[in-house]
Design a protein around this motif. Structure first.
Motif, PDB file in Angstrom:
ATOM      1  N   ILE A 195       0.844  -1.192   0.000  1.00  0.00           N
ATOM      2  CA  ILE A 195       0.000   0.000   0.000  1.00  0.00           C
ATOM      3  C   ILE A 195       0.880   1.243   0.000  1.00  0.00           C
ATOM      4  O   ILE A 195       1.754   1.405   0.854  1.00  0.00           O
ATOM      5  CB  ILE A 195      -0.936  -0.004   1.221  1.00  0.00           C
ATOM      6  N   MET A 196       0.660   2.125  -0.958  1.00  0.00           N
ATOM      7  CA  MET A 196       1.445   3.346  -1.084  1.00  0.00           C
ATOM      8  C   MET A 196       0.866   4.436  -0.188  1.00  0.00           C
ATOM      9  O   MET A 196      -0.364   4.548  -0.062  1.00  0.00           O
ATOM     10  CB  MET A 196       1.472   3.801  -2.542  1.00  0.00           C
ATOM     11  N   LEU A 197       1.735   5.229   0.422  1.00  0.00           N
ATOM     12  CA  LEU A 197       1.311   6.216   1.401  1.00  0.00           C
ATOM     13  C   LEU A 197       1.582   7.633   0.926  1.00  0.00           C
ATOM     14  O   LEU A 197       2.580   7.897   0.238  1.00  0.00           O
ATOM     15  CB  LEU A 197       2.021   5.995   2.738  1.00  0.00           C
ATOM     16  N   ALA A 198       0.687   8.545   1.311  1.00  0.00           N
ATOM     17  CA  ALA A 198       0.853   9.960   0.995  1.00  0.00           C
ATOM     18  C   ALA A 198       0.051  10.760   2.011  1.00  0.00           C
ATOM     19  O   ALA A 198      -0.820  10.223   2.706  1.00  0.00           O
ATOM     20  CB  ALA A 198       0.354  10.267  -0.414  1.00  0.00           C
ATOM     21  N   THR A 199       0.335  12.045   2.095  1.00  0.00           N
ATOM     22  CA  THR A 199      -0.587  12.909   2.816  1.00  0.00           C
ATOM     23  C   THR A 199      -1.821  13.100   1.936  1.00  0.00           C
ATOM     24  O   THR A 199      -1.752  12.976   0.702  1.00  0.00           O
ATOM     25  CB  THR A 199       0.035  14.277   3.124  1.00  0.00           C
ATOM     26  N   ALA A 200      -2.946  13.405   2.542  1.00  0.00           N
ATOM     27  CA  ALA A 200      -4.159  13.628   1.759  1.00  0.00           C
ATOM     28  C   ALA A 200      -3.962  14.773   0.780  1.00  0.00           C
ATOM     29  O   ALA A 200      -4.418  14.715  -0.379  1.00  0.00           O
ATOM     30  CB  ALA A 200      -5.323  13.928   2.698  1.00  0.00           C
ATOM     31  N   GLU A 201      -3.260  15.818   1.209  1.00  0.00           N
ATOM     32  CA  GLU A 201      -3.021  16.969   0.336  1.00  0.00           C
ATOM     33  C   GLU A 201      -2.315  16.556  -0.941  1.00  0.00           C
ATOM     34  O   GLU A 201      -2.695  16.978  -2.053  1.00  0.00           O
ATOM     35  CB  GLU A 201      -2.190  18.015   1.086  1.00  0.00           C
ATOM     36  N   ASP A 202      -1.288  15.722  -0.819  1.00  0.00           N
ATOM     37  CA  ASP A 202      -0.555  15.284  -1.998  1.00  0.00           C
ATOM     38  C   ASP A 202      -1.353  14.298  -2.834  1.00  0.00           C
ATOM     39  O   ASP A 202      -1.312  14.337  -4.076  1.00  0.00           O
ATOM     40  CB  ASP A 202       0.775  14.656  -1.581  1.00  0.00           C
ATOM     41  N   LEU A 203      -2.079  13.419  -2.180  1.00  0.00           N
ATOM     42  CA  LEU A 203      -2.841  12.411  -2.911  1.00  0.00           C
ATOM     43  C   LEU A 203      -3.933  13.048  -3.761  1.00  0.00           C
ATOM     44  O   LEU A 203      -4.213  12.595  -4.885  1.00  0.00           O
ATOM     45  CB  LEU A 203      -3.441  11.391  -1.941  1.00  0.00           C
ATOM     46  N   LEU A 204      -4.545  14.111  -3.263  1.00  0.00           N
ATOM     47  CA  LEU A 204      -5.615  14.775  -4.001  1.00  0.00           C
ATOM     48  C   LEU A 204      -5.124  15.408  -5.303  1.00  0.00           C
ATOM     49  O   LEU A 204      -5.933  15.733  -6.175  1.00  0.00           O
ATOM     50  CB  LEU A 204      -6.270  15.844  -3.127  1.00  0.00           C
ATOM     51  N   LYS A 205      -3.828  15.561  -5.461  1.00  0.00           N
ATOM     52  CA  LYS A 205      -3.266  16.149  -6.678  1.00  0.00           C
ATOM     53  C   LYS A 205      -3.081  15.120  -7.789  1.00  0.00           C
ATOM     54  O   LYS A 205      -2.858  15.495  -8.944  1.00  0.00           O
ATOM     55  CB  LYS A 205      -1.916  16.796  -6.375  1.00  0.00           C
ATOM     56  N   SER A 263     -12.876  19.227   5.971  1.00  0.00           N
ATOM     57  CA  SER A 263     -13.937  19.841   5.167  1.00  0.00           C
ATOM     58  C   SER A 263     -13.412  20.253   3.798  1.00  0.00           C
ATOM     59  O   SER A 263     -14.086  20.074   2.768  1.00  0.00           O
ATOM     60  CB  SER A 263     -14.499  21.056   5.912  1.00  0.00           C
ATOM     61  N   GLN A 264     -12.190  20.774   3.754  1.00  0.00           N
ATOM     62  CA  GLN A 264     -11.578  21.149   2.482  1.00  0.00           C
ATOM     63  C   GLN A 264     -11.320  19.926   1.613  1.00  0.00           C
ATOM     64  O   GLN A 264     -11.488  19.973   0.389  1.00  0.00           O
ATOM     65  CB  GLN A 264     -10.278  21.905   2.741  1.00  0.00           C
ATOM     66  N   ILE A 265     -10.911  18.817   2.236  1.00  0.00           N
ATOM     67  CA  ILE A 265     -10.705  17.568   1.492  1.00  0.00           C
ATOM     68  C   ILE A 265     -12.007  17.141   0.818  1.00  0.00           C
ATOM     69  O   ILE A 265     -12.035  16.778  -0.368  1.00  0.00           O
ATOM     70  CB  ILE A 265     -10.192  16.462   2.427  1.00  0.00           C
ATOM     71  N   LEU A 266     -13.105  17.184   1.579  1.00  0.00           N
ATOM     72  CA  LEU A 266     -14.402  16.791   1.019  1.00  0.00           C
ATOM     73  C   LEU A 266     -14.772  17.681  -0.161  1.00  0.00           C
ATOM     74  O   LEU A 266     -15.181  17.181  -1.222  1.00  0.00           O
ATOM     75  CB  LEU A 266     -15.481  16.865   2.096  1.00  0.00           C
TER      76      LEU A 266
END
Length: 299
Positions: A88-98, A118-121
């Motif tokens: 399983i590859m790991l990232a912060t949510a901020e980076d993954l959303l890109k 809330s910003q992620i959603l």
């Protein structure tokens, strides 16, 4: 290696299910590769709640996704790899959303309810419009609390799956948990119609509803599923099937069935119901899917 101690319960349902969900119980083609089975992004795991995203992403990789990313709602990764699951590859949510290579999204498991969550959603609702999106747990609570713009973005999104338990369903409907439980069918159909989403109302005999009102009543499962993390595993299983290109209603119904049926396999094989662990469900679901595919091929 699949656990050879698992045994199928002697119930007709286990042998009839392959025809209900043909895209799930189909042998893999010899010339396939990891890209054939999609990339799932699992987003959640705020500080102190990393276990939820670990359970969901582990369930996804066990259910056959080609690749799985776990995106943590934290400023830095809590660990370099998930212990015993370096696949399983790991990232912060901020980076993954890109990322632009995601086949499906599962969002909300242990995500938290802060402004960042809330910003992620909001971000995931407005980008990658063609990729199926499953919202669970904290993402559902945030959706229920959100402004009309966020709710409208959810309603406009195609291939949306919502997986509330009764309390989360009550928040989405602006009513009480008791009211939801008194008329579960009406509750799940209303949510599905409101958001134009495939909706799961968890509980004994879980209900799955399509936007057109079609309802599937799940026959599998037992009280062993009443354990922390069980819902995260379900989200990972469904998300994995979505990433593999299985249509949302079929993927969701099949995921719900596999989740419950895996618990039935564990109970039948070990006698364990009280004290069943969420982490035990994923390998049992993997074994069950492969066993039923093998039996279908033989017949």
């Amino acid at each position: 290696m699949m656990n050879p101690s698992y045994k199928l319960p002697d119930t007709p349902d286990f042998f009839q299910t392959t025809s209900q969900f043909p895209d799930v119980f189909t042998p893999r083609q010899a010339e396939s590769h990891k890209g054939t089975y999609g990339t799932l992004a699992v987003v959640g795991g705020a500080s102190g709640m990393s276990g939820a995203i670990v359970l969901a992403s582990t369930a996804a990789i066990y259910q056959g996704s080609g690749k799985v990313w776990a995106g943590f709602n934290q400023t830095a990764l809590p660990f370099a790899v998930i212990p015993e699951r370096p696949e399983i590859m790991l990232a912060t949510a901020e980076d993954l959303l890109k990322r632009k290579d995601i086949s499906a999204w599962t969002v909300g498991c242990g995500m938290g309810l802060d402004e960042t969550a809330s910003q992620i959603l909001n971000t995931v609702l407005t980008q990658n419009q063609d990729a199926p999106l499953l919202l669970d747990a904290d993402a559902l609570t945030l959706l229920a609390r959100s402004h009309s713009e966020t709710r409208e973005a959810a309603q406009k999104r195609s291939n949306l799956v919502l997986t509330p338990h009764p309390a989360e369903a009550a928040r989405l409907l602006g009513t009480s948990t008791q009211a939801v439980q008194q008329d579960r069918m009406s509750a799940v159909q209303t949510i599905s119609a409101t958001f134009q989403a495939v909706t799961v109302l968890k509980g004994h005999r879980t209900l799955v509803t399509a936007p057109d009102g079609t309802v599937y009543t799940n026959p599998s499962g037992n009280a062993g599923l009443a354990t922390a993390g069980s819902g995260d595993v379900l989200s990972g299983i469904i998300g994995s099937l979505l990433a593999q290109g299985i249509p949302p209603f079929q993927a969701t119904c099949a995921g719900v069935w596999l989740h419950g049926a895996a618990a039935d396999v564990i109970k039948h094989s070990t006698g364990v119901e009280a004290g069943m662990l969420a982490g035990e469900i994923a390998p049992a679901a993997r074994w069950l899917r492969n066993r039923l595919v093998t039996d279908k091929t033989k017949n």
